[in-house]
Design a protein around this motif. Sequence first.
Motif, PDB file in Angstrom:
ATOM      1  N   GLN A  78      -9.920  78.468  -3.828  1.00 28.99           N
ATOM      2  CA  GLN A  78      -9.941  77.011  -3.749  1.00 28.99           C
ATOM      3  C   GLN A  78      -8.505  76.508  -3.836  1.00 28.99           C
ATOM      4  N   TRP A  79      -8.118  75.706  -2.875  1.00 25.87           N
ATOM      5  CA  TRP A  79      -6.795  75.083  -2.877  1.00 25.87           C
ATOM      6  C   TRP A  79      -6.987  73.588  -3.039  1.00 25.87           C
ATOM      7  N   MET A  80      -6.300  73.001  -4.002  1.00 25.47           N
ATOM      8  CA  MET A  80      -6.409  71.565  -4.237  1.00 25.47           C
ATOM      9  C   MET A  80      -5.028  70.951  -4.437  1.00 25.47           C
ATOM     10  N   THR A  81      -4.723  69.934  -3.666  1.00 28.41           N
ATOM     11  CA  THR A  81      -3.524  69.131  -3.864  1.00 28.41           C
ATOM     12  C   THR A  81      -3.951  67.869  -4.606  1.00 28.41           C
ATOM     13  N   ALA A  82      -3.550  67.759  -5.866  1.00 29.25           N
ATOM     14  CA  ALA A  82      -3.937  66.590  -6.657  1.00 29.25           C
ATOM     15  C   ALA A  82      -3.201  65.342  -6.179  1.00 29.25           C
ATOM     16  N   GLY A  83      -1.908  65.501  -5.824  1.00 30.79           N
ATOM     17  CA  GLY A  83      -1.136  64.372  -5.322  1.00 30.79           C
ATOM     18  C   GLY A  83      -1.197  63.169  -6.229  1.00 30.79           C
ATOM     19  N   SER A  84      -1.539  62.006  -5.669  1.00 32.43           N
ATOM     20  CA  SER A  84      -1.531  60.747  -6.411  1.00 32.43           C
ATOM     21  C   SER A  84      -2.591  60.684  -7.502  1.00 32.43           C
ATOM     22  N   GLY A  85      -3.598  61.537  -7.419  1.00 32.78           N
ATOM     23  CA  GLY A  85      -4.593  61.565  -8.490  1.00 32.78           C
ATOM     24  C   GLY A  85      -5.957  61.997  -8.006  1.00 32.78           C
ATOM     25  N   ILE A  86      -6.575  62.898  -8.753  1.00 30.82           N
ATOM     26  CA  ILE A  86      -7.911  63.379  -8.436  1.00 30.82           C
ATOM     27  C   ILE A  86      -8.632  63.679  -9.743  1.00 30.82           C
ATOM     28  N   MET A  87      -9.929  63.500  -9.751  1.00 31.99           N
ATOM     29  CA  MET A  87     -10.783  63.923 -10.862  1.00 31.99           C
ATOM     30  C   MET A  87     -11.635  65.074 -10.357  1.00 31.99           C
ATOM     31  N   HIS A  88     -11.743  66.137 -11.150  1.00 32.95           N
ATOM     32  CA  HIS A  88     -12.607  67.219 -10.708  1.00 32.95           C
ATOM     33  C   HIS A  88     -13.153  67.990 -11.899  1.00 32.95           C
ATOM     34  N   GLN A  89     -14.131  68.852 -11.606  1.00 28.95           N
ATOM     35  CA  GLN A  89     -14.679  69.726 -12.629  1.00 28.95           C
ATOM     36  C   GLN A  89     -14.902  71.110 -12.034  1.00 28.95           C
ATOM     37  N   GLU A  90     -14.848  72.121 -12.898  1.00 28.42           N
ATOM     38  CA  GLU A  90     -15.052  73.512 -12.500  1.00 28.42           C
ATOM     39  C   GLU A  90     -15.951  74.170 -13.544  1.00 28.42           C
ATOM     40  N   MET A  91     -17.112  74.642 -13.101  1.00 27.94           N
ATOM     41  CA  MET A  91     -18.099  75.194 -14.022  1.00 27.94           C
ATOM     42  C   MET A  91     -18.426  76.633 -13.627  1.00 27.94           C
ATOM     43  N   PRO A  92     -17.930  77.620 -14.394  1.00 24.95           N
ATOM     44  CA  PRO A  92     -18.129  79.028 -14.039  1.00 24.95           C
ATOM     45  C   PRO A  92     -19.494  79.580 -14.444  1.00 24.95           C
ATOM     46  N   THR A  93     -19.947  80.550 -13.667  1.00 21.17           N
ATOM     47  CA  THR A  93     -21.169  81.297 -13.950  1.00 21.17           C
ATOM     48  C   THR A  93     -20.874  82.769 -13.728  1.00 21.17           C
ATOM     49  N   GLY A  94     -21.410  83.628 -14.560  1.00 19.09           N
ATOM     50  CA  GLY A  94     -21.124  85.050 -14.462  1.00 19.09           C
ATOM     51  C   GLY A  94     -21.890  85.739 -13.348  1.00 19.09           C
ATOM     52  N   ASN A  95     -21.509  86.991 -13.081  1.00 20.72           N
ATOM     53  CA  ASN A  95     -22.250  87.798 -12.110  1.00 20.72           C
ATOM     54  C   ASN A  95     -23.528  88.332 -12.748  1.00 20.72           C
ATOM     55  N   ALA A  96     -24.190  89.278 -12.080  1.00 27.23           N
ATOM     56  CA  ALA A  96     -25.461  89.805 -12.585  1.00 27.23           C
ATOM     57  C   ALA A  96     -25.317  90.446 -13.959  1.00 27.23           C
ATOM     58  N   LYS A  97     -24.104  90.921 -14.283  1.00 30.72           N
ATOM     59  CA  LYS A  97     -23.854  91.531 -15.592  1.00 30.72           C
ATOM     60  C   LYS A  97     -23.311  90.517 -16.602  1.00 30.72           C
ATOM     61  N   GLY A  98     -23.210  89.254 -16.202  1.00 31.90           N
ATOM     62  CA  GLY A  98     -22.691  88.235 -17.107  1.00 31.90           C
ATOM     63  C   GLY A  98     -21.181  88.141 -17.140  1.00 31.90           C
ATOM     64  N   GLN A  99     -20.506  88.839 -16.221  1.00 29.20           N
ATOM     65  CA  GLN A  99     -19.043  88.874 -16.226  1.00 29.20           C
ATOM     66  C   GLN A  99     -18.459  87.782 -15.325  1.00 29.20           C
ATOM     67  N   MET A 100     -17.338  87.234 -15.770  1.00 28.99           N
ATOM     68  CA  MET A 100     -16.634  86.202 -15.010  1.00 28.99           C
ATOM     69  C   MET A 100     -15.154  86.549 -15.007  1.00 28.99           C
ATOM     70  N   HIS A 101     -14.498  86.422 -13.850  1.00 34.63           N
ATOM     71  CA  HIS A 101     -13.063  86.693 -13.793  1.00 34.63           C
ATOM     72  C   HIS A 101     -12.434  85.908 -12.649  1.00 34.63           C
ATOM     73  N   GLY A 102     -11.342  85.237 -12.948  1.00 40.57           N
ATOM     74  CA  GLY A 102     -10.613  84.506 -11.929  1.00 40.57           C
ATOM     75  C   GLY A 102      -9.232  84.111 -12.425  1.00 40.57           C
ATOM     76  N   PHE A 103      -8.443  83.536 -11.521  1.00 40.19           N
ATOM     77  CA  PHE A 103      -7.087  83.091 -11.843  1.00 40.19           C
ATOM     78  C   PHE A 103      -6.892  81.659 -11.361  1.00 40.19           C
ATOM     79  N   GLN A 104      -6.050  80.911 -12.075  1.00 41.29           N
ATOM     80  CA  GLN A 104      -5.616  79.618 -11.565  1.00 41.29           C
ATOM     81  C   GLN A 104      -4.108  79.499 -11.693  1.00 41.29           C
ATOM     82  N   LEU A 105      -3.474  79.137 -10.584  1.00 42.20           N
ATOM     83  CA  LEU A 105      -2.025  78.959 -10.511  1.00 42.20           C
ATOM     84  C   LEU A 105      -1.730  77.501 -10.199  1.00 42.20           C
TER      85      LEU A 105
END
Length: 288
Positions: A78-105
Amino acid sequence: MEGAGVKLHRGFGFGDPEAFDPFLLFDDFRGEMPSDYIKGFPWHPHRGIETITYVLEGTVEHGDSLGNRGTLGAGDIQWMTAGSGIMHQEMPTGNAKGQMHGFQLWGNLPSSLKMTDPRYQDIASKEIPEVTDDDGTVVRVVAGEFWGKRGPVDGIAADPQYLDVTIPAGVKKTFKIDTYRRAFAYVFQGAAAFVDASKPSGVLLEKEVFGQEVNIRDLSGNRTVVRFGSGDEVTVQAGEEGVRFLLISGAPISEPVAWHGPIVMNTREELMQAMQDLRNGTFIRPAH
């Protein structure tokens, strides 16, 4: 702990913004059970930055004030340019084993683009080119050009090169880096020794997490940030289990940074204006 209660590892951020310019923050969010991440990142604002979110395991459902809704799966971007202003939400869910992994830069925006119109893009895993060398090295090209392939993430002010690199056990590999750019590696599987061409003596550059130089015999392991200098190449010697790491570089912006939480501007006055906009309901601007 960030968001509503997400456990994560912060590779860097909220320190000296010049150290990784044009990048501001890097988070590794991973959990083996839903309690580590399920509360997610409810609605919150951003201004003056761009973010790249890369999911390895599980999914992330997202929504924003532009009306975008979607779900990121394993390997998606996911690429997002906030620029002048944005509101957002991110809600993670695990895989079949309950695992979650990601990065944000987080990438900074220059003053000329701080108040640009917000932009947003989802990129599916299948759209990210992957190249394999004869020695078994595999590189996913998320952004920038590498080995004749160009990543699908484009139009980011920092003009990043963002590579997901896997090197088999014992293999030694050299990667070219533009000397004008700031570069770092983030190891998240296995281990390797990194040698920067700007250190001809063969001494590794500092590991940011330890803040000291290390002997070439030492390996950078899981959740280690390695920051590079001005050399034009980086040599990587994979350890006994191989290594997987992100190799990221970008063009420095070299401007003053005024930073408060999810808002990054150039001056304190601009930060105060952003806070006032949040209070009086004018944070989201009409598109130009």
